[in-house]
Design an enzyme around this catalytic site. Structure first.
Site, short mmCIF file in Angstrom:
data_model
loop_
_atom_site.label_atom_id
_atom_site.label_comp_id
_atom_site.label_asym_id
_atom_site.label_seq_id
_atom_site.Cartn_x
_atom_site.Cartn_y
_atom_site.Cartn_z
N ASP A 7 0.85 -1.29 -0.21
CA ASP A 7 -0.03 -0.09 0.11
C ASP A 7 0.91 1.24 0.19
OD1 ASP A 7 -2.14 1.73 0.28
OD2 ASP A 7 -1.82 1.86 2.39
N GLU A 66 -1.38 -1.67 -4.38
CA GLU A 66 -2.64 -0.95 -4.66
C GLU A 66 -2.19 0.50 -5.52
OE1 GLU A 66 -6.07 -0.28 -1.63
OE2 GLU A 66 -4.84 1.35 -1.16
N ASP A 139 -2.08 1.51 7.40
CA ASP A 139 -1.53 1.37 6.20
C ASP A 139 -1.13 -0.11 6.14
OD1 ASP A 139 -0.81 4.51 5.24
OD2 ASP A 139 -0.58 4.19 7.41
#
Length: 158
Positions: A7, A66, A139
């Site tokens: 991420d 992502e 996160d």
């Protein structure tokens, strides 16, 4: 099958390693690459050095990241795009190809709702992996969700 989920962010880059054993996902490791406020070139260097450590300490079958989210501030978008470019290059150099998922795809896969909150994603990540304690910051749970999304998509493709 081991999947590294990432991420990306401008202050923290969450990462998670999930392994599927007997059709059950297990969390191997998760954490953050912390990016100190500094000139962009040094921040990109910190990100790449953090990824180097992850790739040197672990082996993966798959890598998934992502996609960057839409931001209203053009400076933020540019900075995230530069991080994303550096991240993509580093993954290609260290591993080869990787999968990409939008935040909506990740949320839909993990929670069943594309408009789920980060807290709902965190709740489902814990539930899917059988983890009782909180995983902070978000996160990290986002990175786990990316790995779980890719793991689920691999199952569908096979």
């Amino acid at each position: 099958m081991k999947v590294l989920g990432i991420d990306p962010g401008s202050r923290y880059c969450g990462y998670a390693i999930v392994e599927k054993i007997n059709n059950k996902n297990q969390l191997i490791e998760a954490g953050l690459i912390k990016i100190k406020p500094n000139d962009l070139q040094y921040q990109i260097t910190e990100l790449c050095e953090g990824l180097d450590l992850i790739f040197k300490n672990h082996q993966f079958d798959e890598v998934a990241i992502e996609d960057i989210f839409f931001a209203y501030n053009p400076k933020t978008v540019l900075k995230l795009a530069q991080f994303r470019g550096a991240l993509s290059l580093k993954i290609l150099q260290m591993h080869g190809e990787f999968a990409e998922y939008t935040p909506l795809q990740v949320k839909k896969t993990v929670t069943g709702k594309a408009k789920a909150t980060k807290e709902q994603v965190a709740f489902m990540v814990k539930r899917l992996l059988g983890i009782s304690k909180d995983i902070k910051p978000l996160d990290i749970t986002d990175a786990i969700a990316v790995a779980l999304t890719h793991s689920a998509n691999l199952r569908v493709k096979k």
